[in-house]
Design a protein around this motif. Sequence first.
Motif, PDB file in Angstrom:
ATOM      1  N   ARG A  73     -12.636   3.141   7.485  1.00 41.35           N
ATOM      2  CA  ARG A  73     -12.387   2.725   6.049  1.00 41.35           C
ATOM      3  C   ARG A  73     -12.997   1.370   5.823  1.00 41.35           C
ATOM      4  O   ARG A  73     -12.914   0.508   6.628  1.00 41.35           O
ATOM      5  N   THR A  74     -13.379   1.244   4.737  1.00 34.99           N
ATOM      6  CA  THR A  74     -13.854  -0.273   4.270  1.00 34.99           C
ATOM      7  C   THR A  74     -12.554  -0.798   3.993  1.00 34.99           C
ATOM      8  O   THR A  74     -11.814  -0.807   2.888  1.00 34.99           O
ATOM      9  N   GLU A 128      -4.375   6.381   0.901  1.00 36.12           N
ATOM     10  CA  GLU A 128      -5.053   5.128   0.582  1.00 36.12           C
ATOM     11  C   GLU A 128      -5.582   4.717  -0.549  1.00 36.12           C
ATOM     12  O   GLU A 128      -5.881   3.784  -1.216  1.00 36.12           O
ATOM     13  N   VAL A 167      -3.311   2.807  -4.891  1.00 34.41           N
ATOM     14  CA  VAL A 167      -3.001   1.300  -4.922  1.00 34.41           C
ATOM     15  C   VAL A 167      -2.280   0.790  -6.193  1.00 34.41           C
ATOM     16  O   VAL A 167      -2.223   1.538  -7.209  1.00 34.41           O
ATOM     17  N   ASP A 223       0.912  -1.195   0.031  1.00 29.41           N
ATOM     18  CA  ASP A 223       0.126   0.065   0.177  1.00 29.41           C
ATOM     19  C   ASP A 223       0.942   1.338   0.157  1.00 29.41           C
ATOM     20  O   ASP A 223       2.140   1.427  -0.051  1.00 29.41           O
ATOM     21  N   LYS A 234      -8.353 -12.549  -2.939  1.00 32.05           N
ATOM     22  CA  LYS A 234      -9.786 -12.175  -3.148  1.00 32.05           C
ATOM     23  C   LYS A 234     -10.146 -11.962  -4.716  1.00 32.05           C
ATOM     24  O   LYS A 234     -11.144 -12.081  -5.258  1.00 32.05           O
ATOM     25  N   TYR A 235      -8.734 -11.530  -5.534  1.00 27.17           N
ATOM     26  CA  TYR A 235      -9.133 -11.469  -6.911  1.00 27.17           C
ATOM     27  C   TYR A 235      -8.943 -12.869  -7.659  1.00 27.17           C
ATOM     28  O   TYR A 235      -8.806 -12.941  -8.972  1.00 27.17           O
ATOM     29  N   LEU A 290      -5.079  -9.183  -0.632  1.00 30.83           N
ATOM     30  CA  LEU A 290      -6.348  -9.173  -1.750  1.00 30.83           C
ATOM     31  C   LEU A 290      -5.900  -9.881  -3.080  1.00 30.83           C
ATOM     32  O   LEU A 290      -7.004 -10.165  -3.597  1.00 30.83           O
ATOM     33  N   PRO A 306     -10.133  -3.561   2.164  1.00 33.13           N
ATOM     34  CA  PRO A 306     -10.330  -4.108   0.927  1.00 33.13           C
ATOM     35  C   PRO A 306     -10.309  -5.647   0.957  1.00 33.13           C
ATOM     36  O   PRO A 306     -10.808  -6.167  -0.062  1.00 33.13           O
ATOM     37  N   TYR A 307     -10.002  -6.142   2.013  1.00 39.03           N
ATOM     38  CA  TYR A 307     -10.371  -7.705   1.990  1.00 39.03           C
ATOM     39  C   TYR A 307     -10.501  -7.877   3.780  1.00 39.03           C
ATOM     40  O   TYR A 307     -10.313  -6.998   4.662  1.00 39.03           O
ATOM     41  N   PHE A 353      -1.302  -5.560   0.152  1.00 38.43           N
ATOM     42  CA  PHE A 353      -2.548  -5.984  -0.744  1.00 38.43           C
ATOM     43  C   PHE A 353      -2.004  -7.536  -1.230  1.00 38.43           C
ATOM     44  O   PHE A 353      -2.699  -7.998  -2.310  1.00 38.43           O
TER      45      PHE A 353
END
Lengths: 644, 644
Positions: free
Chosen positions: B291-292, B218, B221, B213, B258-259, B255, B294-295, B252
């Motif tokens: 913040r949401t 933020e 990316v 990151d 997740k992808y 992440l 990302p995973y 990440f």
Amino acid sequence: MSTVEQQLDDLQAEITSELPSDISVSSVKYEGPELVVYTRDPKEFAQQGDLIRKLASKLRKRITVRPDPSVLSRPNEAREEIMNVIPDEAGVTDLDFHADTGEVVIEAEKPGMVIGRHGSTLRDITKNVGWTPEVVRTPPIESSTVSNVRSFLKQERDERRDILEKVGRQIHREEMSDDEYVRISTLGCCREVGRAAFILSTPETRILIDCGDKPGAEGEVPYLHAPEAFGAGPETIDAVVLTHAHLDHSAFIPLLFKYGYDGPIYCTEPTRDLMGLLTLDYLDVAAKEGRTPPYDSEMVREAIKHCIPLEYGDVTDIAPDVKLTFHNAGHILGSAVSHFHIGDGLYNVCFSGDIHYDDTRLFNGAVNDFPRVETLVLESTYGGRNDYQTDQEDSEEKLKEVINETYEKGGKVVIPAFAVGRSQEIMLVIEEAMRNGEIPSMPVHLDGMIWEATAIHTTYPEYLRDELRDRIFHEDENPFLAEEFNHIDGGEEERQDVADGDQCIILSTSGMVTGGPIMSWLGHIGPDPESTMVFVGYQAQGTLGRRIQNGWDEIPTSEVGAMGGGNGRGTLALNLDVETVDGFSGHADRAGLENFVKTMNPRPEKVLCVHGDERSTQDLSSALYHDYNMRTFAPKNLETFRFL
Amino acid sequence: MSTVEQQLDDLQAEITSELPSDISVSSVKYEGPELVVYTRDPKEFAQQGDLIRKLASKLRKRITVRPDPSVLSRPNEAREEIMNVIPDEAGVTDLDFHADTGEVVIEAEKPGMVIGRHGSTLRDITKNVGWTPEVVRTPPIESSTVSNVRSFLKQERDERRDILEKVGRQIHREEMSDDEYVRISTLGCCREVGRAAFILSTPETRILIDCGDKPGAEGEVPYLHAPEAFGAGPETIDAVVLTHAHLDHSAFIPLLFKYGYDGPIYCTEPTRDLMGLLTLDYLDVAAKEGRTPPYDSEMVREAIKHCIPLEYGDVTDIAPDVKLTFHNAGHILGSAVSHFHIGDGLYNVCFSGDIHYDDTRLFNGAVNDFPRVETLVLESTYGGRNDYQTDQEDSEEKLKEVINETYEKGGKVVIPAFAVGRSQEIMLVIEEAMRNGEIPSMPVHLDGMIWEATAIHTTYPEYLRDELRDRIFHEDENPFLAEEFNHIDGGEEERQDVADGDQCIILSTSGMVTGGPIMSWLGHIGPDPESTMVFVGYQAQGTLGRRIQNGWDEIPTSEVGAMGGGNGRGTLALNLDVETVDGFSGHADRAGLENFVKTMNPRPEKVLCVHGDERSTQDLSSALYHDYNMRTFAPKNLETFRFL
Ligand SMILES: [Zn+2]
Ligand SMILES: [Zn+2]
Ligand SMILES: [Zn+2]
Ligand SMILES: [Zn+2]
Ligand SMILES: [Zn+2]
């Protein structure tokens, strides 16, 4: 409602509010890069001379007005009216009514007379009949390519309308990204000549520029499978731009459709037709040489169906953030320097394609004047430090000398030449020399695709050099119609007659003596010591042309092929004289390339030197850096450069 | 039969023919980069000392031998035998038998004594019980991270075996391409610090290196969606290599799963554990700041499950045409300079990751000695022309002075510090100074993740500087166990007690005063004019740390957050002294970077300067070009460079 629907609704409202109250708008639609306005009052629209121009400049869109189908007069009535409006001298050869769009396509020998001064005749047509006229030229020399393409597009009209609508929606989609960058990825044609292919990309858009083969290296195709090309799927490519029809730029354009590409190909109209001619011939040659062609002729038709022709100077939206403008490149018919304006004043990239900087007999020199350019991608074929060419004037003198000498000896002149471009240039030199009595008048036989290519040239005189264009407009001055020119259309029999007959000049493909009817001429004329073979174009390493140029005087019959015959001992004796006359290249030489950059307005900040061997690209790159203080690069294939 | 099956069959035949006739091979399998040989005669295998080494060098593969499940002795019997073989002083804390693979995991306080001289004790274990021993260290300081990771991996053993087998087949698949190139694409971390991410690609293989990151930005990316990254699908990435656990390199990584990425992550064992610690904390912080993330934490577990730990110096096949070797980078625990050998002697690329060139208290300096290197990708954090740091010795003197002065005034010392690396370095300085009487002995409170990070350091002493490693091996000399160190594990109550209590030193996260318990300490100690805040690390633009460093003496309570309290008027008065002691950076300074390159063996031909702001990368690039005559670049994000 999709954002495009919303946009169209808003546009319809805005247009309606701009128009006088007696003109209605029944609908607006995208058709490729154009906005089409349907109206129930086409006649009133036509009456208001510059309404369309005003709308276009207000909306910053290309606008076409068409009658709503409900108000169209019957074609038979309209036909009579139209013929009344157009002067007889225009030579109308066909009228074709399309009720679905309200268009009438008028094919005429003199399109200018159908258009009238500032379009006045066209407006009169609409005022009288409501239909929207579209004008095309009747080829002065019959061209099967042109007529095939036109009748194919007519037949595929419905599908083509769907394609254009889809493309239009793509172009006018909402921008999704708030990032900003401009990138060029090289898929071929770097530190080599051949397999031209580049990706121009922004966060929003990816455009493929050219997609050619590498002559003499069939295995070396562009890196289309790289992730930055089609690796992420054919649907990630927004548009294909074709700078010109030469196979090293166009050969694999049809292949894209086999890979699933289904988007537009932007090119000039002559490039479209020449691409059809050359790729079909490419498939023929591959089949004859026993190679499996990478696609079949169906894909060539797909490609043609997806072509969106643009004229030089048309500024055209091809993506939400990209405008494309073509300019004359001076290289071959329809060849285009391609200027990309990205974002709203964000960045400008210019791809030279192949260029010729100075005027030639056929073409004006390449355009190098632009509103803005930050990066130039420049061909470097003759970018090497010693790549200077003879002046064309001197070359012409030499060619005439060779013809005269051969004539005096009683022999024939055989000129291997590329069908597109160089042949027509030589034809113009010969025609003028005969007209002025500098060389004797004698038959000039055109063999292979030369005649067909010439016919395509005469179909699009707007793309030729001004003086030449003007002469073609007057039938009796069209140099390509000079009585000396003869189309060899009688096959081997006719060739035998010519070989047995009087002195003459023969122009025949292929240009590097690698196949085609030139092989037959070699068999017929090769053994004759009175005759001369004249090379007027570059002969690549490994070609038969190059070896003949270098002094081979006996050729194995196997090299000459079925058409060439031989002497029974398996060899063919070459007794004719061999001469080389350079200076007729379609490419700028080193001086031309430097001049193109030096006089370019504005000067680019960065130059990528491509389309040349390692030495040429590096020489040119370092010269431009030192002499003009630009940031220059000689990229490799498979690199990505980011600007901004 | 697939080519991998065929390959394994051939390998089994070859191994059988190499072995003495009394040793059978029941099967061979790929498990990640290793070739696992199952035998019904594990004891005989173990008896022949260097059989495995010989096989490995003959087959050019990493080889592990395991007993065929059919010949395993019962765990209870084996347990007793094993405890007999291992000396008591080894301090075995756990034995874990896995019948599916015939492995027994031995956790011991002194792994060296389980291994024995040149592995003799391990061999004895196999000779006696047949099981294959694997040794891990009992953390000298209890670490919940280490124990969570270990028990999670134990629980996911079956799935992990499937993953490893799949990875093994991928690595050993047949090469498909006959093209040759090596490319690096930049997805982040160019002309900036943060969001490290690169793609190293060949015609055969694509490897993602780091995926971090950008602290303080933020939204920025890595360009994972670019076609050259995951645009062509997650399955087109063969492997992920993680140089170290800092979030700007690792944030990440989870992440990716997740992808849809499902391949291996190569990193050192401490990097795996620290990545777990830091990414989970990253999710916590994101949630706390609203913040949401990302995973979610499930993805962190996925990442850990896909880690394949490598030790420094292990040459490991990670693709058919790529071998990876990690070397100590001197930056943080487990940080690795990553060396890629491509093809069979074709090309070598070295990614420095983040490096520290000189030895520090914690780590040996970065390795820069390789069999071959053509291209170096070099961090440039302190690459600017003036980026020279104070000598650490001088910095240590200054730190001790500040501590002494504060002590004399009767105040407390508060040091904001990063949990990983800098905290341990400062702990070592303080411990030594107290031991030598250079500063008074007093409590040193460790708050935030510092204690946990320290525990992870002591679990992997092999990754620490030699002298330190040796001291940790002797419990009574382990500096991190010094009695002055106190783990703040009693929350606000304990902090209040400390604040009300005697003089002391407080090390607390976050290092840039952007959150975490340091906010509470600010509230407690900030108003006290006798106390001192000492900055020992870089304070980024825009952080509260930077503003305090610049002289802010009143902070809005909103800035301090819930933990910090305030004076009721909505502001907090800062009366404490503020001092900055630099020189404790984990990064090489400009001199260190130049030295790393200058003394590198062999000298690279090309250097890409990354992981630094625009000025630093360009300064360093131009200095290396001028001083050492290398081809150097300061790439932008989203560029692709081709070598070869
Ligand atoms: Zn060309
Ligand atoms: Zn060309
Ligand atoms: Zn070309
Ligand atoms: Zn780091
Ligand atoms: Zn970093």
